[in-house]
Structures are given as C-alpha cells and as structure tokens.
Design a protein around this motif. Structure first.
Motif, PDB file in Angstrom:
ATOM      1  N   LEU A  82       0.859  -1.185   0.000  1.00 51.85           N
ATOM      2  CA  LEU A  82       0.000   0.000   0.000  1.00 51.85           C
ATOM      3  C   LEU A  82       0.894   1.233   0.000  1.00 51.85           C
ATOM      4  N   ARG A  83       0.680   2.085  -0.974  1.00 55.42           N
ATOM      5  CA  ARG A  83       1.491   3.306  -1.124  1.00 55.42           C
ATOM      6  C   ARG A  83       0.621   4.352  -1.817  1.00 55.42           C
ATOM      7  N   LEU A  84       1.164   5.509  -2.029  1.00 52.65           N
ATOM      8  CA  LEU A  84       0.413   6.557  -2.713  1.00 52.65           C
ATOM      9  C   LEU A  84       0.102   6.133  -4.146  1.00 52.65           C
ATOM     10  N   PRO A  85      -1.045   6.512  -4.667  1.00 48.71           N
ATOM     11  CA  PRO A  85      -1.410   6.128  -6.032  1.00 48.71           C
ATOM     12  C   PRO A  85      -0.529   6.824  -7.062  1.00 48.71           C
ATOM     13  N   ASP A  86      -0.498   6.270  -8.253  1.00 50.02           N
ATOM     14  CA  ASP A  86       0.329   6.804  -9.336  1.00 50.02           C
ATOM     15  C   ASP A  86      -0.378   7.988  -9.987  1.00 50.02           C
ATOM     16  N   MET A  87      -0.498   9.057  -9.218  1.00 52.01           N
ATOM     17  CA  MET A  87      -1.169  10.270  -9.670  1.00 52.01           C
ATOM     18  C   MET A  87      -0.760  11.415  -8.753  1.00 52.01           C
ATOM     19  N   PHE A  88      -1.009  12.630  -9.207  1.00 57.16           N
ATOM     20  CA  PHE A  88      -0.788  13.794  -8.361  1.00 57.16           C
ATOM     21  C   PHE A  88      -2.125  14.158  -7.722  1.00 57.16           C
ATOM     22  N   GLN A  89      -2.205  13.994  -6.410  1.00 54.92           N
ATOM     23  CA  GLN A  89      -3.466  14.227  -5.717  1.00 54.92           C
ATOM     24  C   GLN A  89      -3.712  15.712  -5.467  1.00 54.92           C
ATOM     25  N   ASP A  90      -4.945  16.138  -5.706  1.00 53.96           N
ATOM     26  CA  ASP A  90      -5.319  17.525  -5.461  1.00 53.96           C
ATOM     27  C   ASP A  90      -5.438  17.792  -3.965  1.00 53.96           C
ATOM     28  N   GLN A  91      -5.520  19.072  -3.635  1.00 50.41           N
ATOM     29  CA  GLN A  91      -5.615  19.504  -2.246  1.00 50.41           C
ATOM     30  C   GLN A  91      -6.901  19.020  -1.602  1.00 50.41           C
ATOM     31  N   ASP A  92      -6.827  18.762  -0.327  1.00 50.84           N
ATOM     32  CA  ASP A  92      -7.990  18.421   0.493  1.00 50.84           C
ATOM     33  C   ASP A  92      -7.487  18.298   1.927  1.00 50.84           C
ATOM     34  N   LYS A  93      -8.369  17.975   2.843  1.00 50.50           N
ATOM     35  CA  LYS A  93      -7.934  17.696   4.198  1.00 50.50           C
ATOM     36  C   LYS A  93      -7.056  16.441   4.187  1.00 50.50           C
ATOM     37  N   PRO A  94      -5.982  16.403   4.986  1.00 51.94           N
ATOM     38  CA  PRO A  94      -5.082  15.244   4.947  1.00 51.94           C
ATOM     39  C   PRO A  94      -5.785  13.915   5.149  1.00 51.94           C
ATOM     40  N   GLU A  95      -6.736  13.852   6.074  1.00 52.26           N
ATOM     41  CA  GLU A  95      -7.409  12.581   6.316  1.00 52.26           C
ATOM     42  C   GLU A  95      -8.224  12.141   5.101  1.00 52.26           C
ATOM     43  N   VAL A  96      -8.756  13.124   4.370  1.00 52.31           N
ATOM     44  CA  VAL A  96      -9.478  12.797   3.137  1.00 52.31           C
ATOM     45  C   VAL A  96      -8.501  12.305   2.076  1.00 52.31           C
ATOM     46  N   GLN A  97      -7.370  12.965   1.969  1.00 56.59           N
ATOM     47  CA  GLN A  97      -6.363  12.558   0.984  1.00 56.59           C
ATOM     48  C   GLN A  97      -5.883  11.129   1.233  1.00 56.59           C
ATOM     49  N   TYR A  98      -5.614  10.795   2.486  1.00 55.74           N
ATOM     50  CA  TYR A  98      -5.105   9.451   2.788  1.00 55.74           C
ATOM     51  C   TYR A  98      -6.174   8.388   2.565  1.00 55.74           C
ATOM     52  N   ALA A  99      -7.436   8.739   2.828  1.00 56.41           N
ATOM     53  CA  ALA A  99      -8.510   7.798   2.532  1.00 56.41           C
ATOM     54  C   ALA A  99      -8.620   7.588   1.021  1.00 56.41           C
ATOM     55  N   GLN A 100      -8.514   8.687   0.259  1.00 53.55           N
ATOM     56  CA  GLN A 100      -8.551   8.574  -1.196  1.00 53.55           C
ATOM     57  C   GLN A 100      -7.386   7.758  -1.727  1.00 53.55           C
ATOM     58  N   ALA A 101      -6.252   7.860  -1.042  1.00 49.59           N
ATOM     59  CA  ALA A 101      -5.056   7.139  -1.472  1.00 49.59           C
ATOM     60  C   ALA A 101      -5.071   5.676  -1.049  1.00 49.59           C
ATOM     61  N   GLY A 102      -6.025   5.283  -0.230  1.00 49.18           N
ATOM     62  CA  GLY A 102      -6.059   3.910   0.251  1.00 49.18           C
ATOM     63  C   GLY A 102      -5.001   3.626   1.291  1.00 49.18           C
ATOM     64  N   LEU A 103      -4.751   4.608   2.164  1.00 47.91           N
ATOM     65  CA  LEU A 103      -3.714   4.451   3.180  1.00 47.91           C
ATOM     66  C   LEU A 103      -4.268   4.665   4.586  1.00 47.91           C
ATOM     67  N   ASP A 104      -5.510   4.256   4.803  1.00 45.72           N
ATOM     68  CA  ASP A 104      -6.060   4.320   6.146  1.00 45.72           C
ATOM     69  C   ASP A 104      -6.406   2.904   6.622  1.00 45.72           C
ATOM     70  N   ALA A 105      -6.932   2.808   7.831  1.00 47.10           N
ATOM     71  CA  ALA A 105      -7.206   1.491   8.415  1.00 47.10           C
ATOM     72  C   ALA A 105      -8.192   0.686   7.572  1.00 47.10           C
ATOM     73  N   ASP A 106      -9.209   1.344   7.048  1.00 52.29           N
ATOM     74  CA  ASP A 106     -10.187   0.639   6.229  1.00 52.29           C
ATOM     75  C   ASP A 106      -9.538   0.020   4.999  1.00 52.29           C
ATOM     76  N   ALA A 107      -8.607   0.750   4.390  1.00 47.87           N
ATOM     77  CA  ALA A 107      -7.934   0.233   3.196  1.00 47.87           C
ATOM     78  C   ALA A 107      -7.045  -0.958   3.531  1.00 47.87           C
ATOM     79  N   ILE A 108      -6.403  -0.927   4.691  1.00 42.87           N
ATOM     80  CA  ILE A 108      -5.573  -2.059   5.105  1.00 42.87           C
ATOM     81  C   ILE A 108      -6.443  -3.298   5.299  1.00 42.87           C
ATOM     82  N   VAL A 109      -7.526  -3.118   5.998  1.00 41.97           N
ATOM     83  CA  VAL A 109      -8.431  -4.255   6.230  1.00 41.97           C
ATOM     84  C   VAL A 109      -8.941  -4.804   4.909  1.00 41.97           C
TER      85      VAL A 109
END
Length: 641
Positions: A594-621
């Motif tokens: 699990l790592r950042l996606p192959d794209m340049f992510q636009d601005q947002d709240k950090p927690e939203v960005q990490y969820a979009q990137a698949g780098l939160d607890a839900d994505a791990i599960v």
C-alpha cells in the motif's frame, strides 16, 4: 463576506478585457476594491495573504497594460496570485481556495487560460516565460511573456541561468522584479520614479538605440569607454548594472503601489523595440491591511482570521508539530556537540530551525532559495569534519537531486538530511506533497533512510543521525502534529536497519514505515475482531531493511501488507525485491503493498487525501480481506492453514 455594494467597479470585472474598459482615473478605486475582496476571501479560507496584498496594484496594472492571456503572465511561486484569480474569471470561486474541489492556492494550467504556467516552487518564472517568448518569436506570433519574480526568488541560481539565456527573446520578454523584502533598492521617491519613467520612454530608448549604432562605428577603446559610462551612470542612479551584464535593459525602481507611476512605465516597456527588459518594482507585503503590514512574516500564510481585528483562528491545543520536535531535538544534541551545524533553504521556521538559529546563530545557515547550494555546502562541511543537518522539505529537496547523488552519496559523506513535509500535505496539494523522497533516496548506495512513527521516534532518530558518521543519513517526517506520545528524556541511538514488533499475531503481518503506524494498529484491531490474528511491525528504516525481521514475518504469516506515505518504488518495492530474491513469494505468501497512487493528488484535508489514497485502516483491512479472498459469505479459500 464583502458586500457587493462596496465593490461597484470590481463587480463589473469578470476578465481583464473588462478591466481595460475602466477609465485610468478609476483604477485606484478598483485596486482598493480588489484588496478588500482579497482580504475578505482569505479571511474565510486561510492561505497566503501578505504577498498577494503587496501586488494588488501591480496585478491591476499588468492586466490593464498587457493583452492577457495572449501576452503570457507567469507568477513566480504563485502564492501572490489571489488578486490575479479574482480578475480572471474566478471571483465566484475565490472562497474555495485550497479546499477539496476548490481553487488551487497557486497558479494552475488546468484552472484557467490566464494561468499559462503552473507554479508553486520558486524561481521558475523567467525560464518558463523565456520559453513562451521564444516560441512566439519562432512562430512569428504576437504576444509577449511577463515574468513576475520576487527578490527572495532571485537568490536561486535558476533565475540567473534563465536571465543569462534571455537575450535571444528580444523585446518579447519582460521580467518584473517584485522587491518586497530584501530592500535591494534605494528608497522609492520622486526622483527614482522620474528616472524610471524616463529610462523606459520611447524617446530615451530611441536615443539610446541611436547611440548604440553610433558607438559601433567608433574605435574600440572609445566605444568601450562610452558603453561603460552609460552603464555606470544608470547603475549609479538605478542599481541595474548586474542585470545589464546579463543582457537586460534595467528600469527602476518604481513604486509598485503608485498606479500613476506604474502604468506609464509598463506601457513604455510594452512598446519598447529593444531587447529583454527588467522592471524593478518596490512593494510592501501586506499593503493596505494594518495587521499584515505590521507583521508580514505572520501574515505571509494565515489560518482563517477575523477581517476586522486580524485575529487568526487558533488550532486547538494538541501535540507538538514534528518540525518543532526536530528543531528542539537538534538544539539539545548541539549542546554537547560543537560540530553540529544546521542549514536550511529559506525555511528556518518552517523546518523548526528557528530555535537552532536563536541558540547557535554562528552554526546556523539560511542559504536562501538555493537547495542545490545547500546540499553541496553541507557536503563540504561534512568533508571537513562537521556534522551538518540539511533541513529541506521533501518536495524542495527534489531540486537538488544531482547534488545528493554526486556530491554526497558517491563520496559517502555523512550529511544528515531532515526531510520535512514527507507524505501528503493537505491544502498545499500536489506541488508540496512529499511523495517521492523514499523512492529517490533509498535507491542510492551508501544512504540510510529513516521514518519515525511518532514524535518520540523522531527524537531518537535525530540522535541516531548525529552518531552516524559512516555515510549520508536521512529522516523523513510529515507536516503537522505528532500523535501525543511522551518525548524521551534520554534519547536513544537506534541500531541502523533494525525495526521493532509493536503487536504480535499469527496470520496477518502489517509492515509499517512512518506515521501510518496508528492506522495499522486500528486495522489490526478490526482484523482481530474478525478472527484474523495480526502482527504489526514498525520497520523504522526504508534502507537498510531489517532483513531478519522481514524474513521472519513473511515466512510465518499468510498475508503481509506494507504501508507507507510515499510513491511506488519506495519501501514496499524494496520489501518486494527482498522477498523475490529470497524465494519468499514462491512459498505462497500473499504480499501486498500500500502506497500513494500513481497520480498527483489535489488539495484536500489530509485525512481525506489518505482515505482517497487507500492508506487508512479501512484500506488495510480491505487489502487483507481481498488477499484472503473474502466475500460477503466469508472466506472462499485460504492458501495456508
């Protein structure tokens, strides 16, 4: 919110074409309304304030005089572009600045035709504008290119590299030097304004052109002497000798807040038939807003604030910021080690080194916006026996990659890199995200790359870096606050390349690098609740890997997940390579990265960005369940008992 009744002129302007219909005598009122709207908008959104207020009149004048967007206007860095956005069809969205789905805090090509070149890093404007100017010249197309660059950005060598090559653009290139901080000019007054208008006038330029043709027919000694006399006279009056030597005709200084002076000068420059011209404009950061004028440093970048009082919204109390933890840890280490020196590239407070600068001013060096120099300067210090800490944001260290490779890594010099803003950075978006540092450093021989999982680990890693004299070492850490753990009274020197088990399980192994450890532990709770016993490891080092720990985890668990705040090619890729080289995948291991996606992510709240990137607890599960072929009915089949 600005009442529409208070901005009657601005309400008539949607594009610069509308601006050009306004009578010159009314431009002062328009500028005042534009400043009022900028203050009101940033009060709602937060963002860069002082620099934008300083260029309100300049923004009005440029769009009034030049034919934008045909004439290409490039703002260096771009954090001063909010007034520009208001005048170029984006006023209705200006209160979405730096928000998810909203306007960027910088110039952005995909956002408007009036943003011909995106920027967020410093000192690129002259190079880009030169490209526009030469392209138009080759294609015989109309249009000039105007670069607006701050005096701070002129500390970067790239600006001079571009200027050294600019003569080929002829009169299609205009560089406006926005002098708002370093006071490189004499005070602006009636005489200097008069000289600027005179020096940019058609009569003066025409006379000068005639003189140049005459000089060409004179004997060389006399011609050389006359040329030097001309340069000396204008250099004495206007300070432009350096720019003349780089091939520019220098005009200035000009009062950047006096439209009666500024517009005639720009009109003269626009119509000049001579080569590239540099207009030296003197402005004041925060102009027109008393709190920002009084404290330009505090109002450079702001949180939401009360427009009436200037009081900025305060973040709720919480753990210390990583940058301040780093700065304090370095101060403590330097108390007993006189060889420690600190270097930054125009970011003393942003990196936490302002504390070091106060404690040890003789060992602190702010080299300006010059990351390449910073790295090689640090290499020289290391070669002479010092212990340099080079503190640079991840996204800015990219600018010095050749120096990292050639001057540090190849020579195996013990430069210590403190890499701030590693990972995603919220409102600053893709241009400031620290996505690539593990990928571009961990590929280099001789490098040690560390990433703390919390602020206590960062303190240990600072002291580990101090003790590491056998080659370059880097510690990367994110923007923002720590997680709230107690800081160690006695820091440890960590064993290089050794991780730690944080939680022991049997079926699933999560290998975490950096501050995603908290999400890994949340995921482990969720997986344990499903009967999937989970181990969580904090690897600490992306290079060298803890091969013994990784071998043990991969050979004793059915599923292994790596997680990191970086792009492909980083920690997960190195674990995959190790597993492949050692036959661990062949044994039936389900290994996922699990790592950042192959794209340049636009601005947002950090927690939203990490969820979009698949780098939160839900994505791990979710990744674990997919690896085990779970569906709505349960496990389909498991590769191992």
């Amino acid at each position: 919110m600005v009442d529409a009744s208070t901005t009657p002129l601005l309400d008539t302007v949607d594009t610069p074409a509308d601006l050009r219909k306004i009578a010159p005598a009314d431009l002062r009122q328009l500028a005042d309304e534009l400043r009022q709207e900028t203050i009101a908008a940033v009060g709602v959104t937060g963002g860069h304030l002082g620099s934008g207020l300083g260029v309100v009149e300049l923004t009005v004048a440029i769009h009034y005089v030049f034919d934008t967007p045909r004439d290409r206007l490039v703002w260096d860095v771009g954090h001063q572009c909010y007034p520009h956005k208001i005048l170029t069809g984006r006023r209705d969205r200006i209160r979405t600045l730096r928000m998810g789905g909203g306007l960027s805090g910088f110039t952005k090509r995909s956002e408007s035709e009036y943003d011909p070149f995106g920027a967020a890093h410093s000192s690129t404007s002259i190079s880009a504008s030169l490209g526009f100017a030469i392209a138009n010249k080759i294609a015989a197309q109309p249009g000039k290119a105007i670069a607006v660059i701050g005096d701070g950005a002129m500390s970067a060598g790239m600006a001079y590299e571009a200027m050294n090559n600019a003569e080929a653009a002829g009169n299609r290139l205009v560089v406006i030097l926005n002098d708002n901080d370093m006071s490189i000019a004499p005070p602006v007054g009636g005489l200097s304004a008069y000289l600027a208008r005179l020096a940019s006038s058609k009569e003066f330029l025409g006379l000068r052109d005639l003189a140049k043709r005459v000089v060409k027919r004179l004997p060389r000694p006399l011609a050389t002497g006359l040329k030097k006399t001309d340069e000396f006279a204008r250099g004495m009056a206007m300070g432009g000798t350096l720019f003349e030597e780089l091939g520019f005709y220098y005009v200035g200084p000009v009062d950047g807040h006096n439209l009666d002076q500024l517009i005639p000068v720009l009109e003269n420059v626009r119509d000049a038939a001579d080569g590239p011209i540099l207009v030296h404009v003197v402005t004041q950061k925060g102009k027109g807003y008393a709190p920002a004028e009084a404290a330009p440093d505090k109002y450079h970048g702001v949180q939401r604030f009360d427009v009436i009082t200037g009081t900025q919204a305060k973040a709720p109390p919480g753990p210390p910021q990583y940058q301040n933890v780093f700065g304090q840890a370095l101060v403590e280490a330097a108390k007993t080690d006189p060889t420690i020196v600190a270097i930054t590239a125009a970011m003393p407070s942003g990196t936490g080194l302002d504390k070091f600068a106060s404690a040890y001013p003789e060992r602190f060096f702010d080299v300006g916006i010059a990351e390449q120099h910073a790295v090689t300067f640090a290499a020289g210090l290391a070669a002479q026996g010092m212990r340099p800490f080079c503190a640079i944001y991840s996204t800015f260290l990219q600018r010095a990659y050749d120096q990292v490779v050639h001057d540090v890594a190849i020579q195996n010099l013990p430069v210590r890199f403190a890499i701030d803003r590693a990972g995603l950075v919220g409102a600053d978006g893709a241009t400031h995200a620290g996505s690539f540092d593990v990928s571009y450093l961990a590929t280099l021989p001789n490098f040690v790359v560390m990433a703390p999982s919390d602020e206590a680990e960062l303190v240990h890693m600072v002291h580990t870096a101090v003790a590491h004299d056998s080659g370059p070492i880097a510690v990367r850490y994110p923007r923002g606050n720590g997680v709230g753990v107690e800081l160690p009274a006695t820091p440890e020197v960590l064993e290089i390349g050794k991780g730690r088990i944080v939680r022991q399980g049997q079926k699933v192994a999560i290998l975490s690098l950096g501050t995603r450890l908290g999400e890994a532990l949340k995921a482990a709770d969720a997986l344990d609740a499903r009967g999937l016993s989970t181990t969580v490891a904090d690897l600490r080092f992306a290079k060298p890997l803890d091969e013994a720990l990784i071998r043990k985890l991969l050979s004793t668990h059915e599923v292994a997940i790596t997680i990191e705040e970086g792009a492909i090619g980083g920690f997960g890729a190195h674990v995959l390579t190790f597993a492949s080289d050692n036959g661990l995948i062949d044994a039936g291991l389900k290994l996922r990265t699990l790592r950042l996606p192959d794209m340049f992510q636009d601005q947002d709240k950090p927690e939203v960005q990490y969820a979009q990137a698949g780098l939160d607890a839900d994505a791990i599960v979710d990744s674990v369940l997919k690896a085990l072929r779970y569906n709505s009915d349960g496990v389909v089949e498991s590769a191992r008992a």
